[in-house]
Each structure stands twice: as C-alpha cells, then as structure tokens.
Design a protein around this motif. Structure first.
Motif, mmCIF file in Angstrom:
data_model
loop_
_atom_site.group_PDB
_atom_site.id
_atom_site.type_symbol
_atom_site.label_atom_id
_atom_site.label_comp_id
_atom_site.label_asym_id
_atom_site.label_seq_id
_atom_site.Cartn_x
_atom_site.Cartn_y
_atom_site.Cartn_z
ATOM 1 N N LEU A 104 0.830 -1.203 0.000
ATOM 2 C CA LEU A 104 0.000 0.000 0.000
ATOM 3 C C LEU A 104 0.868 1.257 0.000
ATOM 4 C CD1 LEU A 104 -2.779 1.383 0.232
ATOM 5 C CD2 LEU A 104 -2.591 1.161 2.714
ATOM 6 N N GLU A 105 1.914 1.265 0.812
ATOM 7 C CA GLU A 105 2.783 2.438 0.876
ATOM 8 C C GLU A 105 3.519 2.645 -0.447
ATOM 9 O OE1 GLU A 105 2.703 4.586 3.313
ATOM 10 O OE2 GLU A 105 1.214 3.300 4.287
ATOM 11 N N ILE A 106 3.929 1.561 -1.092
ATOM 12 C CA ILE A 106 4.587 1.677 -2.398
ATOM 13 C C ILE A 106 3.602 2.207 -3.436
ATOM 14 C CG2 ILE A 106 5.764 0.430 -4.251
ATOM 15 C CD1 ILE A 106 7.395 0.736 -1.666
ATOM 16 N N SER A 107 2.367 1.720 -3.400
ATOM 17 C CA SER A 107 1.343 2.192 -4.331
ATOM 18 C C SER A 107 1.103 3.691 -4.152
ATOM 19 C CB SER A 107 0.031 1.435 -4.104
ATOM 20 O OG SER A 107 0.167 0.060 -4.385
ATOM 21 N N LYS A 108 1.021 4.136 -2.904
ATOM 22 C CA LYS A 108 0.814 5.559 -2.626
ATOM 23 C C LYS A 108 1.969 6.399 -3.154
ATOM 24 C CE LYS A 108 -0.428 6.252 1.718
ATOM 25 N NZ LYS A 108 -0.552 5.964 3.176
ATOM 26 N N THR A 109 3.189 5.868 -3.015
ATOM 27 C CA THR A 109 4.361 6.577 -3.512
ATOM 28 C C THR A 109 4.334 6.706 -5.033
ATOM 29 O OG1 THR A 109 5.749 5.894 -1.653
ATOM 30 C CG2 THR A 109 6.886 6.508 -3.672
ATOM 31 N N LEU A 110 3.963 5.635 -5.718
ATOM 32 C CA LEU A 110 3.885 5.670 -7.180
ATOM 33 C C LEU A 110 2.856 6.696 -7.657
ATOM 34 C CD1 LEU A 110 3.994 1.837 -7.978
ATOM 35 C CD2 LEU A 110 5.834 3.501 -8.314
ATOM 36 N N LEU A 111 1.736 6.778 -6.951
ATOM 37 C CA LEU A 111 0.673 7.699 -7.346
ATOM 38 C C LEU A 111 1.010 9.148 -7.015
ATOM 39 C CD1 LEU A 111 -2.387 5.578 -6.184
ATOM 40 C CD2 LEU A 111 -1.787 6.114 -8.549
ATOM 41 N N SER A 112 1.533 9.378 -5.814
ATOM 42 C CA SER A 112 1.751 10.752 -5.368
ATOM 43 C C SER A 112 3.076 11.341 -5.845
ATOM 44 C CB SER A 112 1.678 10.826 -3.843
ATOM 45 O OG SER A 112 2.665 9.991 -3.244
ATOM 46 N N ASP A 113 4.159 10.549 -5.806
ATOM 47 C CA ASP A 113 5.481 11.075 -6.162
ATOM 48 C C ASP A 113 5.791 10.991 -7.654
ATOM 49 O OD1 ASP A 113 5.691 11.423 -3.465
ATOM 50 O OD2 ASP A 113 7.230 9.898 -3.139
ATOM 51 N N TYR A 114 5.230 9.990 -8.320
ATOM 52 C CA TYR A 114 5.555 9.782 -9.722
ATOM 53 C C TYR A 114 4.369 9.986 -10.669
ATOM 54 C CZ TYR A 114 9.740 7.694 -7.704
ATOM 55 O OH TYR A 114 10.897 7.500 -6.990
ATOM 56 N N GLN A 115 3.209 10.320 -10.090
ATOM 57 C CA GLN A 115 1.982 10.513 -10.888
ATOM 58 C C GLN A 115 1.759 9.348 -11.854
ATOM 59 O OE1 GLN A 115 4.249 13.457 -10.584
ATOM 60 N NE2 GLN A 115 3.035 13.574 -8.718
ATOM 61 N N ALA A 116 2.047 8.159 -11.388
ATOM 62 C CA ALA A 116 1.893 6.961 -12.218
ATOM 63 C C ALA A 116 0.421 6.566 -12.320
ATOM 64 C CB ALA A 116 2.696 5.809 -11.629
ATOM 65 N N THR A 117 0.110 5.862 -13.366
ATOM 66 C CA THR A 117 -1.186 5.198 -13.483
ATOM 67 C C THR A 117 -0.972 3.759 -13.043
ATOM 68 O OG1 THR A 117 -1.867 6.596 -15.330
ATOM 69 C CG2 THR A 117 -3.039 4.510 -15.038
ATOM 70 N N VAL A 118 -1.728 3.317 -12.054
ATOM 71 C CA VAL A 118 -1.481 2.010 -11.443
ATOM 72 C C VAL A 118 -2.699 1.103 -11.594
ATOM 73 C CG1 VAL A 118 -0.887 0.787 -9.323
ATOM 74 C CG2 VAL A 118 0.074 3.053 -9.757
ATOM 75 N N LEU A 119 -2.476 -0.051 -12.181
ATOM 76 C CA LEU A 119 -3.500 -1.089 -12.235
ATOM 77 C C LEU A 119 -3.226 -2.052 -11.089
ATOM 78 C CD1 LEU A 119 -5.837 -2.657 -13.613
ATOM 79 C CD2 LEU A 119 -4.072 -3.888 -14.901
ATOM 80 N N VAL A 120 -4.150 -2.122 -10.151
ATOM 81 C CA VAL A 120 -4.008 -3.019 -9.010
ATOM 82 C C VAL A 120 -4.789 -4.298 -9.272
ATOM 83 C CG1 VAL A 120 -4.495 -3.367 -6.564
ATOM 84 C CG2 VAL A 120 -3.627 -1.167 -7.345
ATOM 85 N N LEU A 121 -4.092 -5.419 -9.175
ATOM 86 C CA LEU A 121 -4.746 -6.715 -9.259
ATOM 87 C C LEU A 121 -5.032 -7.189 -7.845
ATOM 88 C CD1 LEU A 121 -2.500 -8.328 -11.996
ATOM 89 C CD2 LEU A 121 -4.919 -7.767 -12.255
ATOM 90 N N GLY A 122 -6.312 -7.206 -7.477
ATOM 91 C CA GLY A 122 -6.675 -7.678 -6.146
ATOM 92 C C GLY A 122 -6.489 -9.175 -6.053
ATOM 93 N N ASP A 123 -6.145 -9.676 -4.844
ATOM 94 C CA ASP A 123 -5.933 -11.126 -4.752
ATOM 95 C C ASP A 123 -7.252 -11.876 -4.914
ATOM 96 O OD1 ASP A 123 -7.148 -12.160 -2.272
ATOM 97 O OD2 ASP A 123 -5.698 -10.920 -1.202
ATOM 98 N N VAL A 124 -7.137 -13.170 -5.158
ATOM 99 C CA VAL A 124 -8.288 -13.973 -5.559
ATOM 100 C C VAL A 124 -9.382 -14.044 -4.504
ATOM 101 C CG1 VAL A 124 -6.961 -15.406 -7.127
ATOM 102 C CG2 VAL A 124 -7.133 -16.065 -4.731
#
Length: 372
Positions: free
Chosen positions: A10-30
């Motif tokens: 979660l913290e890595i995802s937040k960093t990608l979105l906030s610091d790098y303005q990345a578009t992130v596709l999250v695959l939720g577990d099964v």
C-alpha cells in the motif's frame, strides 16, 4: 501492482501515485469479493480482517487518483489474466513495470503451525508464488523497465507463526532466481523486514504472541519513511537482483534462528551449577505447583530462566522468557515428558497450570495429584 492494497504494498502504491503521478492497475488477490459487494462485506466483517483492510486500502488510493482495480482470476488463470492485462494496456497505454506485493505483508498470513490448515496454507501459496508465476507468464514477452518481487525476510529467517508465509515466500524468491537464470529479463527480489505500518493492521494480540514479544518486535520495525528510503535505494542497485532489508544485524539473526548458535550457547550455560536469581516481581502472586506434572513443568521453567522458584500461575514471558527460550522449553519437555508439544502451546498457554492442563487433556502424560 499485484495485491498492493495493504502494508508495504500500500505504501509503495501511494508513492507511485503521489510522487511519480503513475497510473497504477491493481490486481486484487483472488479472495477479494466483487467491488459492488464491498460495503456489505465491511459492514459484516471485522475491520482488521485481511479483506476489510485491503478494501480500505483501495479507497485510500482512490483518493489520490490514477488507480484502477481488476480482480485476479481464480487460481491465477493465465488466459484470463492475459485478457485483463491486454484490456488495460489498450485503455491506459503501455506497462512500464510490474510489482508483486503479496509476500511483503504478513497480514492474513500469521498463524501457528498447528492452525495451518490445508485451506489457509493453499491460500498463501496461491497468493504468493503461484500468482508470481502467472504474472511472469503474462508479462514474459513485454519489454518492461522493471519486474519487482516484494518478498519477506521470513523466506530467509523463517519465524514462529510464519510456517506457510515463510515457505510460500521462499518458493516465490526461488522461482524468481530460477527465472533470472534462464530468461533474458530479470526479477528484482526484495526481502523485507517488517514495517511499523504492519503493526497497525495485523492483530498480533490475537495470534498467541505475548506482549513481551510483540513489544520487542515492534521496537525494531522500519518506519514508513525508512522503508520508502530503502525502497528507492534498492532500485539503484542495477547489478543486484536479490536484496535483503533488515532493521538489525542480519548475520546475527541468521546465526540465532538459522544456525542456532545462540541456542547452543544457551544449552552450555544451563549445565553450569550456579545460584539462581530470585523470582521477579510480576503480575501474579506465587502459588506452589499442585502435582508431579506441574512440578516438572515448573522445574523446566526454573532451569531455562535461571529462577529459583516458579509458581503455577507465573507467565513464562513475564518471567523473562522469549520465543527462542520457548523453543528450547518445548525441546526440554519433549525429552522429559515424552510429550508431543508445539511452540504454539507455550505461546497460547504460557503458565505451568495451563501447560499442564493441555498435556493432561491430550493424554500426553499422566499427572498424579500429590499433596503439597
């Protein structure tokens, strides 16, 4: 991003979105329910339950924008996963990287070996190594900037309550190493120590760990800022594909938990004849053991903890015991009483009285009541 909705992921995802303005596709577990059922799930389940925490994690990410969720196909079906990835690629553009996060968080994976059912163990392997294998297959022919596995230090050190968590992470790391040996691209494997964020989501109080142990572990956990700093630094090591991040001396921990050097030193010390320490001031009053079994258990406590008298209600961990000594206690009792005991027995029932009750209930030993 696979399973980047909790803990380290979660913290890595937040960093990608906030610091790098990345578009992130999250695959939720099964195991996650359909998104339209989330409100019902949250209303009817414990907020610290694994799925509830992940739902809250996605809602937090959604506020940052640029986040999209797709369900991971059941049993990590490669065909279905390929269709999901192709659809996302067509809608959002080329993928730059893939991060497998399931092994980075202990939430939902902490359990004693005697509670590691086939169903729960299978889930650990589906969500960690088997999901990684599916991702590798789907992204095999794509030109990515990075492929990253967020694994756990448990794959190296093991750990009490991490029987399936440690082994599933070990298989995931081994697969990545195997892939790196035979394929033109590289998976970077990061074996993480715990972050303090884990202690906010994993209900360790209900996992049989005594406060003395959890307090000791919490004190050495990485802060989020420290963890993110390590994350950025680790990506700079282009020539290193397997990096271990430990908050304390890693070799000392390997010597203690893997090489058992501390255990050997402890055994040597207990053979010495010396004056024992007086019973410390703890939360319970002293009460004599009431039968032969309890006397044997109390004697084992006294020997391991170097205390001159242990009462039947005294807590092993309040007396100064810890997880390594608990392991030694089990070894001693197996030898002395010929009893089939597990480390979780001490964690769940850390007094002479309660351990005696377990042994009698399981008919492991016969307790003859003797007047004191």
């Amino acid at each position: 991003m696979y399973d980047g909705l909790v803990g380290i992921g979660l913290e890595i995802s937040k960093t990608l979105l906030s610091d790098y303005q990345a578009t992130v596709l999250v695959l939720g577990d099964v195991s996650m329910p359909p998104q339209q059922d989330w409100d019902t799930w949250v209303a009817t389940h414990d907020p610290k339950e694994d799925i509830s925490v992940k739902i809250d994690g996605f809602k937090e990410l959604a506020e940052l924008g640029g986040i999209f969720l797709a369900p991971m196909p059941h049993d990590n079906d490669v065909t279905q996963l390929s269709e999901i990835v192709a659809k996302a690629e067509k809608q959002y553009g080329r993928f730059n990287g893939v991060i497998h996060c399931s092994g980075g968080s202990a939430n939902g994976h902490v359990r004693a070996v005697n509670k590691a059912s086939h169903e729960l163990t299978e889930r650990d392997f589906i969500t960690v190594p088997y999901a990684l294998m599916a991702l590798d297959s789907v992204f095999e022919k794509r030109d990515l900037d990075f492929r990253l596995v967020m694994s756990s230090l448990g794959s190296i050190l093991g750990g009490i309550l991490f029987v399936s968590y440690g082994s599933s992470n070990c298989l995931a790391a081994s697969f990545a190493e195997y892939s790196n040996a035979f394929k033109p691209y590289r998976w970077n494997v990061q074996c993480w120590d715990s972050w303090d964020i884990e202690w906010k989501i994993v209900d360790y109080k209900n996992t049989t760990l005594h406060d003395n142990i959890t307090d000791r572990l919490r004190a050495i956990a990485l802060t989020v800022d420290e963890g993110l700093d390590c994350f950025h630094r680790s990506l700079a090591y282009n020539s290193r594909y397997h990096i271990t991040i430990s908050s304390t001396d890693l070799q000392a921990r390997i010597d203690k938990w893997v090489n058992k050097q501390t255990m050997e030193g402890f055994k040597a010390d207990t053979s010495k004849t010396q004056k024992r320490h007086p019973r410390p001031a703890i939360s319970t009053d002293f009460s004599e053991p009431i039968n032969a079994l309890e006397k044997t258990l109390a004697s084992a406590f006294e020997k391991l903890l170097d205390i001159d008298a242990v009462g039947r209600h005294d807590n092993f961990f309040e007396l100064g015991g810890h997880s390594l000594l608990a392991t030694q206690l089990i070894t001693e009792l197996r030898s002395t009483l010929n009893a089939d005991m597990a480390i979780s027995d001490v964690l769940e029932s850390p007094t002479v009285e309660k351990l005696g009750m377990i042994l009698q209930a399981e008919n492991n030993v016969a307790a003859e009541i003797e007047p004191v």
